[in-house]
Design a protein around this motif. Structure first.
Motif, mmCIF file in Angstrom:
data_model
loop_
_atom_site.group_PDB
_atom_site.id
_atom_site.type_symbol
_atom_site.label_atom_id
_atom_site.label_comp_id
_atom_site.label_asym_id
_atom_site.label_seq_id
_atom_site.Cartn_x
_atom_site.Cartn_y
_atom_site.Cartn_z
ATOM 1 N N UNK A 58 0.897 -1.431 -0.048
ATOM 2 C CA UNK A 58 0.011 -0.122 -0.020
ATOM 3 C C UNK A 58 0.928 1.278 -0.108
ATOM 4 N N UNK A 59 0.240 2.402 -0.448
ATOM 5 C CA UNK A 59 0.754 3.553 -0.532
ATOM 6 C C UNK A 59 0.522 4.416 0.630
ATOM 7 N N UNK A 60 1.302 4.877 1.630
ATOM 8 C CA UNK A 60 0.937 5.890 2.640
ATOM 9 C C UNK A 60 1.346 6.987 2.167
ATOM 10 N N UNK A 61 0.684 7.947 1.412
ATOM 11 C CA UNK A 61 0.951 9.205 0.682
ATOM 12 C C UNK A 61 0.870 10.315 1.549
ATOM 13 N N UNK A 62 2.100 11.260 1.811
ATOM 14 C CA UNK A 62 2.069 12.299 2.277
ATOM 15 C C UNK A 62 1.848 13.465 1.355
ATOM 16 N N UNK A 63 0.894 14.300 1.400
ATOM 17 C CA UNK A 63 0.369 15.276 0.548
ATOM 18 C C UNK A 63 1.004 16.569 1.186
ATOM 19 N N UNK A 64 1.431 17.607 0.305
ATOM 20 C CA UNK A 64 1.712 18.979 0.644
ATOM 21 C C UNK A 64 0.758 19.515 0.402
ATOM 22 N N UNK A 65 -0.006 20.391 1.577
ATOM 23 C CA UNK A 65 -1.125 21.008 1.379
ATOM 24 C C UNK A 65 -0.734 22.337 2.100
ATOM 25 N N UNK A 66 -1.480 23.552 1.784
ATOM 26 C CA UNK A 66 -1.175 25.007 2.425
ATOM 27 C C UNK A 66 -1.120 24.788 3.914
ATOM 28 N N UNK A 67 -2.006 24.048 4.608
ATOM 29 C CA UNK A 67 -2.060 24.102 6.041
ATOM 30 C C UNK A 67 -1.196 22.927 6.454
ATOM 31 N N UNK A 68 -0.411 22.289 5.870
ATOM 32 C CA UNK A 68 0.549 21.351 6.299
ATOM 33 C C UNK A 68 0.227 20.039 5.685
ATOM 34 N N UNK A 69 1.329 18.932 6.023
ATOM 35 C CA UNK A 69 1.149 17.806 5.328
ATOM 36 C C UNK A 69 -0.007 16.883 5.828
ATOM 37 N N UNK A 70 -0.696 16.086 4.826
ATOM 38 C CA UNK A 70 -1.884 15.276 5.218
ATOM 39 C C UNK A 70 -1.548 13.923 4.721
ATOM 40 N N UNK A 71 -2.422 13.102 5.177
ATOM 41 C CA UNK A 71 -2.166 11.546 5.001
ATOM 42 C C UNK A 71 -3.292 11.367 4.046
ATOM 43 N N UNK A 72 -3.105 10.608 2.807
ATOM 44 C CA UNK A 72 -4.494 10.245 1.866
ATOM 45 C C UNK A 72 -5.092 8.914 2.174
ATOM 46 N N UNK A 73 -6.366 8.889 2.478
ATOM 47 C CA UNK A 73 -6.905 7.578 2.401
ATOM 48 C C UNK A 73 -8.092 7.274 1.422
ATOM 49 N N UNK A 74 -8.412 6.016 1.225
ATOM 50 C CA UNK A 74 -9.526 5.857 0.351
ATOM 51 C C UNK A 74 -10.594 4.965 1.109
ATOM 52 N N UNK A 75 -11.835 5.157 0.510
ATOM 53 C CA UNK A 75 -13.027 4.257 1.027
ATOM 54 C C UNK A 75 -13.288 3.275 -0.185
ATOM 55 N N UNK A 76 -13.092 2.024 0.321
ATOM 56 C CA UNK A 76 -13.005 0.834 -0.827
ATOM 57 C C UNK A 76 -14.594 0.681 -1.258
ATOM 58 N N UNK A 77 -14.746 0.442 -2.469
ATOM 59 C CA UNK A 77 -16.013 0.275 -3.060
ATOM 60 C C UNK A 77 -16.703 -0.810 -2.387
ATOM 61 N N UNK A 78 -17.944 -0.849 -2.137
ATOM 62 C CA UNK A 78 -18.745 -1.722 -1.369
ATOM 63 C C UNK A 78 -18.902 -3.144 -2.176
ATOM 64 N N UNK A 79 -18.602 -3.099 -3.298
ATOM 65 C CA UNK A 79 -18.896 -4.390 -3.986
ATOM 66 C C UNK A 79 -17.358 -5.546 -4.164
ATOM 67 N N UNK A 80 -16.374 -4.949 -3.639
ATOM 68 C CA UNK A 80 -15.211 -5.623 -3.872
ATOM 69 C C UNK A 80 -14.988 -6.941 -2.845
ATOM 70 N N UNK A 81 -14.452 -7.788 -3.509
ATOM 71 C CA UNK A 81 -14.295 -9.149 -2.421
ATOM 72 C C UNK A 81 -13.629 -9.007 -1.141
ATOM 73 N N UNK A 82 -12.583 -8.225 -1.474
ATOM 74 C CA UNK A 82 -11.695 -8.097 -0.023
ATOM 75 C C UNK A 82 -11.869 -6.817 0.620
ATOM 76 N N UNK A 83 -12.033 -6.431 2.063
ATOM 77 C CA UNK A 83 -12.324 -5.362 2.607
ATOM 78 C C UNK A 83 -13.367 -4.310 2.122
ATOM 79 N N UNK A 84 -14.385 -4.704 1.403
ATOM 80 C CA UNK A 84 -15.356 -3.845 0.813
ATOM 81 C C UNK A 84 -15.669 -2.996 1.842
#
Length: 216
Positions: A58-84
């Motif tokens: 997985x990619x723990x992505x640190x993003x440069x934003x005006x207010x400081x660094x953030x970490x990006x997350x995704x919400x997996x689609x409900x129909x996926x087989x693993x960890x929906x």
């Protein structure tokens, strides 16, 4: 570590890169699971521990934003087989044909949210994590300096994308210790709650490892 405030992004990234690059003792991902068990190891869990994990990254992505660094997350689609429906990092299985953990993490991030590999400065990796579902996950940490980056989720895999300030994640007071049942076993786990999202499971475990490494 230098704080990750708006005017301190570059020093913070330099500190993270340096910390990830320091030698550290190898960690047995199976021993980590056992250390968080409250009770006996059931036959179901022992079967997971004894078979090879399915390689993923997985990619723990640190993003440069005006207010400081953030970490990006995704919400997996409900129909996926693993960890929906779960909150996760961009990522997936490592292809068998010589693909590295870094290659897989960058490929999946591009496929899932449109993050080009050329926009990611790979800072290093965290310790391997074995999940109760049998995945052996290598977390790759990357920095996205392009402040104009906007995620473009692939609806087939991702239901949504959100970001959490890195400072929030690095504050231990924002992590809740809890317990959950799986494979007939009671596990000690962690959760973070931010902006209406519940971050738990393997994703929270990776965040705790990242936090602890940086806060040592």
């Amino acid at each position: 570590m230098e704080r990750a405030g708006a005017a301190n992004g570059a020093p913070a990234i330099a500190a993270i890169r340096r910390r990830l690059g320091e030698p550290r003792a190898p960690q047995d991902p199976r021993a980590r699971i056992v250390a968080n068990i409250a009770g006996e190891i059931t036959p179901e869990l022992r079967a997971v521990l004894e078979r090879p994990g399915r390689a993923a990254s997985v990619l723990l992505a640190l993003l440069e934003r005006p207010a400081g660094l953030t970490v990006l997350f995704t919400e997996r689609a409900a129909h996926l087989k693993d960890h929906a429906g779960q909150i996760s990092f961009p990522g997936g299985r490592i292809a068998a044909a010589g693909e590295t953990a870094v290659d897989a993490a960058l490929r999946e991030a591009y496929e899932e949210i449109g993050l080009a590999p050329s926009d990611v400065d790979v800072l290093g990796s965290l310790d391997e994590l074995l999940t109760g579902t049998g995945f052996s996950i290598m977390p790759v940490v990357g920095y996205v300096a392009r402040a104009s980056f906007v995620a473009k989720p692939d609806a087939d895999e991702v239901a949504g994308v959100f970001e959490v300030p890195l400072d929030f994640i690095l504050d231990p007071r924002n992590t809740i210790e809890t317990f959950r049942e799986r494979l007939g076993t009671r596990f000690r786990t962690h959760e973070l709650h931010h902006g209406g999202y519940r971050i738990w499971g393997a994703t929270a475990a990776i965040l705790v490892s990242f936090r602890d490494l940086l806060n040592e």
